[in-house]
Design a protein around this motif. Structure first.
Motif, PDB file in Angstrom:
ATOM      1  N   GLY A 266     -15.031  47.123   5.111  1.00 49.39           N
ATOM      2  CA  GLY A 266     -14.617  45.801   4.366  1.00 49.39           C
ATOM      3  C   GLY A 266     -15.914  45.228   3.878  1.00 49.39           C
ATOM      4  O   GLY A 266     -15.635  43.764   2.906  1.00 49.39           O
ATOM      5  N   LEU A 267     -16.992  45.733   3.585  1.00 46.98           N
ATOM      6  CA  LEU A 267     -18.371  45.473   2.877  1.00 46.98           C
ATOM      7  C   LEU A 267     -18.283  46.309   1.046  1.00 46.98           C
ATOM      8  O   LEU A 267     -17.219  46.853   0.839  1.00 46.98           O
ATOM      9  CB  LEU A 267     -19.188  46.551   3.380  1.00 46.98           C
ATOM     10  CG  LEU A 267     -20.116  46.294   4.448  1.00 46.98           C
ATOM     11  CD1 LEU A 267     -21.307  46.678   4.440  1.00 46.98           C
ATOM     12  CD2 LEU A 267     -19.640  44.539   4.435  1.00 46.98           C
ATOM     13  N   GLN A 268     -18.531  44.814   0.684  1.00 47.22           N
ATOM     14  CA  GLN A 268     -18.738  46.068  -1.386  1.00 47.22           C
ATOM     15  C   GLN A 268     -19.530  46.662  -2.051  1.00 47.22           C
ATOM     16  O   GLN A 268     -21.268  46.244  -1.389  1.00 47.22           O
ATOM     17  CB  GLN A 268     -18.662  44.016  -1.804  1.00 47.22           C
ATOM     18  CG  GLN A 268     -18.011  44.107  -3.912  1.00 47.22           C
ATOM     19  CD  GLN A 268     -17.635  42.883  -4.230  1.00 47.22           C
ATOM     20  OE1 GLN A 268     -18.885  41.650  -3.660  1.00 47.22           O
ATOM     21  NE2 GLN A 268     -18.161  43.209  -5.528  1.00 47.22           N
ATOM     22  N   ASP A 269     -19.274  47.490  -2.731  1.00 45.26           N
ATOM     23  CA  ASP A 269     -19.933  48.381  -3.031  1.00 45.26           C
ATOM     24  C   ASP A 269     -20.327  47.099  -4.805  1.00 45.26           C
ATOM     25  O   ASP A 269     -19.282  47.403  -5.292  1.00 45.26           O
ATOM     26  CB  ASP A 269     -19.273  49.619  -4.057  1.00 45.26           C
ATOM     27  CG  ASP A 269     -20.002  50.392  -4.232  1.00 45.26           C
ATOM     28  OD1 ASP A 269     -21.162  50.429  -5.121  1.00 45.26           O
ATOM     29  OD2 ASP A 269     -19.670  51.501  -4.136  1.00 45.26           O
ATOM     30  N   PRO A 270     -21.578  47.013  -4.987  1.00 46.51           N
ATOM     31  CA  PRO A 270     -22.205  46.900  -5.653  1.00 46.51           C
ATOM     32  C   PRO A 270     -22.243  47.290  -7.541  1.00 46.51           C
ATOM     33  O   PRO A 270     -22.278  47.359  -8.140  1.00 46.51           O
ATOM     34  CB  PRO A 270     -23.600  46.387  -5.027  1.00 46.51           C
ATOM     35  CG  PRO A 270     -24.313  47.148  -4.118  1.00 46.51           C
ATOM     36  CD  PRO A 270     -23.136  47.300  -3.350  1.00 46.51           C
ATOM     37  N   LEU A 271     -22.157  49.067  -6.824  1.00 48.18           N
ATOM     38  CA  LEU A 271     -22.441  50.176  -8.572  1.00 48.18           C
ATOM     39  C   LEU A 271     -21.106  51.147  -8.774  1.00 48.18           C
ATOM     40  O   LEU A 271     -20.889  50.788  -9.996  1.00 48.18           O
ATOM     41  CB  LEU A 271     -23.587  50.469  -8.147  1.00 48.18           C
ATOM     42  CG  LEU A 271     -24.712  49.855  -7.962  1.00 48.18           C
ATOM     43  CD1 LEU A 271     -25.495  51.791  -7.655  1.00 48.18           C
ATOM     44  CD2 LEU A 271     -25.462  49.884  -9.216  1.00 48.18           C
ATOM     45  N   SER A 272     -20.307  50.585  -7.757  1.00 51.56           N
ATOM     46  CA  SER A 272     -18.703  51.574  -8.144  1.00 51.56           C
ATOM     47  C   SER A 272     -19.414  52.881  -9.246  1.00 51.56           C
ATOM     48  O   SER A 272     -18.190  53.005  -9.913  1.00 51.56           O
ATOM     49  CB  SER A 272     -17.709  50.827  -8.800  1.00 51.56           C
ATOM     50  OG  SER A 272     -17.594  49.936  -8.588  1.00 51.56           O
ATOM     51  N   SER A 273     -20.378  53.438  -8.521  1.00 53.95           N
ATOM     52  CA  SER A 273     -21.020  54.339  -9.497  1.00 53.95           C
ATOM     53  C   SER A 273     -20.249  55.333  -8.687  1.00 53.95           C
ATOM     54  O   SER A 273     -19.942  55.930  -6.804  1.00 53.95           O
ATOM     55  CB  SER A 273     -22.040  54.434  -9.003  1.00 53.95           C
ATOM     56  OG  SER A 273     -23.040  56.219  -9.247  1.00 53.95           O
ATOM     57  N   ASP A 274     -20.097  56.673  -9.370  1.00 56.19           N
ATOM     58  CA  ASP A 274     -19.566  58.446  -8.547  1.00 56.19           C
ATOM     59  C   ASP A 274     -21.014  58.760  -7.949  1.00 56.19           C
ATOM     60  O   ASP A 274     -20.878  60.408  -8.288  1.00 56.19           O
ATOM     61  CB  ASP A 274     -18.304  59.083  -9.686  1.00 56.19           C
ATOM     62  CG  ASP A 274     -19.290  59.519 -10.471  1.00 56.19           C
ATOM     63  OD1 ASP A 274     -20.646  59.140 -11.282  1.00 56.19           O
ATOM     64  OD2 ASP A 274     -18.759  60.286 -11.710  1.00 56.19           O
ATOM     65  N   ALA A 275     -21.839  58.472  -7.848  1.00 57.80           N
ATOM     66  CA  ALA A 275     -23.006  59.236  -7.403  1.00 57.80           C
ATOM     67  C   ALA A 275     -22.839  60.153  -6.625  1.00 57.80           C
ATOM     68  O   ALA A 275     -21.745  59.325  -5.443  1.00 57.80           O
ATOM     69  CB  ALA A 275     -24.308  58.181  -7.306  1.00 57.80           C
ATOM     70  N   SER A 276     -23.378  61.059  -5.872  1.00 58.66           N
ATOM     71  CA  SER A 276     -23.547  61.488  -3.774  1.00 58.66           C
ATOM     72  C   SER A 276     -24.579  60.315  -3.387  1.00 58.66           C
ATOM     73  O   SER A 276     -24.075  60.081  -1.992  1.00 58.66           O
ATOM     74  CB  SER A 276     -23.906  63.349  -4.393  1.00 58.66           C
ATOM     75  OG  SER A 276     -22.867  63.236  -4.844  1.00 58.66           O
ATOM     76  N   TRP A 277     -25.691  60.283  -3.768  1.00 64.06           N
ATOM     77  CA  TRP A 277     -26.652  59.243  -2.964  1.00 64.06           C
ATOM     78  C   TRP A 277     -26.716  58.450  -3.435  1.00 64.06           C
ATOM     79  O   TRP A 277     -27.045  58.117  -4.410  1.00 64.06           O
ATOM     80  CB  TRP A 277     -27.324  59.789  -2.804  1.00 64.06           C
ATOM     81  CG  TRP A 277     -27.219  61.843  -2.672  1.00 64.06           C
ATOM     82  CD1 TRP A 277     -26.973  63.294  -2.868  1.00 64.06           C
ATOM     83  CD2 TRP A 277     -26.772  61.811  -1.195  1.00 64.06           C
ATOM     84  NE1 TRP A 277     -26.916  64.065  -2.047  1.00 64.06           N
ATOM     85  CE2 TRP A 277     -26.855  63.828  -0.834  1.00 64.06           C
ATOM     86  CE3 TRP A 277     -27.282  61.363   0.378  1.00 64.06           C
ATOM     87  CZ2 TRP A 277     -26.721  64.039   0.421  1.00 64.06           C
ATOM     88  CZ3 TRP A 277     -27.437  61.671   1.357  1.00 64.06           C
ATOM     89  CH2 TRP A 277     -27.162  63.140   1.630  1.00 64.06           C
ATOM     90  N   PHE A 278     -27.421  57.147  -2.492  1.00 66.70           N
ATOM     91  CA  PHE A 278     -27.144  55.982  -2.485  1.00 66.70           C
ATOM     92  C   PHE A 278     -28.921  56.044  -2.258  1.00 66.70           C
ATOM     93  O   PHE A 278     -29.607  56.538  -0.766  1.00 66.70           O
ATOM     94  CB  PHE A 278     -26.270  54.867  -2.442  1.00 66.70           C
ATOM     95  CG  PHE A 278     -24.671  55.019  -2.937  1.00 66.70           C
ATOM     96  CD1 PHE A 278     -24.563  54.504  -4.166  1.00 66.70           C
ATOM     97  CD2 PHE A 278     -24.594  56.015  -2.897  1.00 66.70           C
ATOM     98  CE1 PHE A 278     -23.355  54.565  -5.332  1.00 66.70           C
ATOM     99  CE2 PHE A 278     -22.595  56.256  -3.687  1.00 66.70           C
ATOM    100  CZ  PHE A 278     -22.929  55.758  -5.010  1.00 66.70           C
ATOM    101  N   GLY A 279     -29.692  54.656  -1.907  1.00 76.88           N
ATOM    102  CA  GLY A 279     -30.730  54.095  -1.716  1.00 76.88           C
ATOM    103  C   GLY A 279     -30.731  52.379  -1.659  1.00 76.88           C
ATOM    104  O   GLY A 279     -30.079  51.606  -2.498  1.00 76.88           O
ATOM    105  N   LEU A 280     -31.540  51.998  -0.682  1.00 73.00           N
ATOM    106  CA  LEU A 280     -31.869  50.576  -0.477  1.00 73.00           C
ATOM    107  C   LEU A 280     -33.974  50.480  -0.743  1.00 73.00           C
ATOM    108  O   LEU A 280     -34.406  51.381  -0.068  1.00 73.00           O
ATOM    109  CB  LEU A 280     -32.048  50.114   0.778  1.00 73.00           C
ATOM    110  CG  LEU A 280     -32.172  48.276   0.923  1.00 73.00           C
ATOM    111  CD1 LEU A 280     -30.594  47.524   0.564  1.00 73.00           C
ATOM    112  CD2 LEU A 280     -31.623  48.803   2.518  1.00 73.00           C
ATOM    113  N   ILE A 281     -33.535  49.713  -1.569  1.00 72.72           N
ATOM    114  CA  ILE A 281     -35.643  49.550  -2.260  1.00 72.72           C
ATOM    115  C   ILE A 281     -36.090  48.546  -1.501  1.00 72.72           C
ATOM    116  O   ILE A 281     -35.218  47.219  -2.205  1.00 72.72           O
ATOM    117  CB  ILE A 281     -35.193  49.956  -3.168  1.00 72.72           C
ATOM    118  CG1 ILE A 281     -34.681  51.665  -3.497  1.00 72.72           C
ATOM    119  CG2 ILE A 281     -37.213  50.017  -3.432  1.00 72.72           C
ATOM    120  CD1 ILE A 281     -35.499  52.248  -4.991  1.00 72.72           C
TER     121      ILE A 281
END
Ligand code: FAD
Ligand code: 2HG
Ligand code: ZN
Length: 468
Positions: A266-281
């Motif tokens: 139920g959370l929203q993906d803010p980027l809709s990117s097709d990348a394989s990896w994501f990060g929080l900074i």
């Protein structure tokens, strides 16, 4: 054990000695249901003196004690054996904040105080208690100390052991060691405080602690980024430090399958990117500091160098909470796939992409359809390399393969000079594996410490070190 139970009831009140199945149920299994035991009784003392009385009575009766805090642990450390011979000692009623010393930068709390309450007490005097975990609403200071907990701000502030100045501990024979000192420097021999930290209740029961407070960091800048690779995630670290220096507080990694789990929840993906990896900074600093400008500049440089593909920066506290949830909710969300075989490994940061690249094909060959859900504290070289079952494999059959699948992950970790437990500890689940990867000398030293402090072997037996 009727005599012991009677003595315990006399010592702390019969309503705090639980023996009925319905009353002990919440203490008998961990939150995932991965570990289950049968306590002889659950005792709930309310003070250091009562803990001491309980431990002394159990010691004299030859009965083992299993300390338990918030029961949020990952490795079964707080769960008793299944034979009905061990007492669970819950610290939940030791929840007083004994003192807050803002000018001195310390807070003195009892072991059962929930981590979020320590953070709130620090904030109420304009200070920060920096330990931050997804479980902070229910884990306790005693558990954090016993596991040497890590979490999402280790990069800047270090693990729990870096936050502890002094301890009060009930020793396995019931004596109380009052080491509640607030000194920043004390070179008067062996560091007993540090010995009890990370010992998972095998050397004594922590009843109170003096913890450090830090300057508050109300200015925060938070970004969710899409990354081209794990190698890029590792290379990003020195770049972020160039721009943010010590203000860089959080640097987390989330794989696409992990992100998909929280989005499905139920959370929203803010980027809709097709990348394989994501990060929080996240950058944090004192009021008025320029963390947002620093973050923007750092992200600009990272995008130019190809280390970041896309970024969403939180524009409000609500958006920040939303970005954090994408990372913090993964653990819970993975449970929707059935039982998880968890791995909490750390490797030198420069080797970070090796386990990720090497392990997937090996695991797929070992169990076709297996689903690795990888995420973690990339800034600390710490990956949660967690495995979910192939869709068609029943959960029990998957769990039955834990040893062989974990060996694949742990062998790869050890080959890189890594650790098979970065922050969750060993409990009963990883005690044997940890000893297998340590040298004989190291295991001998650990057994010598255990034998010196707990010669009768009654303090959380079988945790950290396997029973012989
Ligand atoms: P428990 O689970 O009750 O006990 C853990 C161990 O400590 C046991 O061996 C127990 O015997 C011993 N113990 C407890 N209290 C005492 C005491 N007073 N004296 C002596 N021994 C004691 N951990 C991390 O490190 N980093 C994370 O980011 C993180 N995130 C999490 C997110 C979620 C959603 C969940 C559920 C857990 C997470 N954890 C994390 C794991 C867990 O929250 C930590 O290990 C925490 O420190 C355990 O605290 P607790 O009070 O629940 O301890
Ligand atoms: C986290 O970082 C916790 O989210 C939990 O350490 C990891 O559930 C896990 O394996
Ligand atoms: Zn973690």
């Amino acid at each position: 054990m009727p005599d012991l139970l009677t003595d315990l009831r006399d010592a702390i009140g019969s309503e705090h000695v639980l023996t009925e199945a319905a009353d002990v149920e919440a203490y008998a299994a961990d939150w995932r249901g991965a570990y289950r035991g049968t306590p002889l009784a659950v005792v709930r003392p309310s003070s250091t003196a009562e803990v001491s009385a309980v431990v002394r009575l159990a010691h004299d009766a030859g009965v083992a004690i299993v300390p338990q805090g918030g029961n949020t642990g990952m490795c079964g450390g707080a769960i008793p054996s299944g034979d009905g011979s061990q007492i669970v000692l819950s610290l939940g009623r030791l929840r007083r904040i004994r003192a807050v010393d803002a000018p001195g930068g310390t807070i003195t709390v009892e072991a059962g105080v929930v981590l979020a309450d320590v953070q709130a007490a620090a904030a109420s005097v304009d200070r920060l208690f920096p330990l931050s975990l997804g479980s902070e609403g229910s884990c306790t200071v005693g558990g954090n100390i016993a596991t040497n907990a890590g979490g999402t701000a280790v990069l800047r502030y270090g693990m729990m052991r870096a936050q502890v100045l002094g301890l009060e501990v009930v020793l396995p024979d019931g004596r109380v060691w009052d080491g509640l000192r607030s000194l920043r420097k004390d070179n008067t021999g062996y560091d007993l405080t540090q010995l009890f930290i990370g010992a998972e209740g095998t050397l004594g029961v922590v009843t109170a602690a003096v913890l450090t407070l830090h300057p508050a960091t109300p200015a925060r800048a938070t970004a969710w980024v899409a990354l081209p690779s794990v190698a890029a995630a590792a290379s990003l670290l020195p770049l972020l430090r160039e721009y943010a220096a010590e203000r860089l507080t959080t640097r987390e990694l989330v794989s696409r399958p992990a992100l998909e789990l929280v989005v499905d929840a139920g959370l929203q993906d803010p980027l809709s990117s097709d990348a394989s990896w994501f990060g929080l900074i996240e950058l944090a600093g004192p009021a008025g500091s320029s963390v947002d400008v620093d973050l923007e500049r750092a992200l600009g440089a990272a995008i130019e160098l190809g280390l970041v593909l896309d970024a969403a920066v939180a524009g409000s506290p609500a958006q920040r909470t939303g970005l954090w949830a994408l990372r913090e909710r993964v653990s819970e969300a993975q449970e929707s796939l059935g039982p998880t075989i968890k791995h909490d490994v750390s490797v030198p940061i420069t080797s970070l992409s090796s386990p990720v690249d090497q392990l997937a094909p090996v695991l797929e060959a070992a169990l076709p359809g297996i689903r690795p859900i990888i995420y973690g504290h990339v800034g600390d070289g710490n990956l949660h390399y967690n495995l979910s079952r192939p869709v068609s494999l029943p959960g029990d059959d998957f769990v039955a393969r834990t040893e062989s699948l974990s060996r694949i992950v742990h062998d790869a970790t050890a080959a890189l000079g890594g650790s098979i437990s970065a922050e969750h500890g060993l409990g009963s689940g990883k005690a044997a594996a940890a000893s297998a990867y340590k040298s004989e000398v190291e295991v001998d030293l650990m057994r010598a410490v255990k034998a010196a402090l707990d010669p009768a072997g009654l303090m959380n037996p079988g945790k950290v070190l396997p029973l012989q």
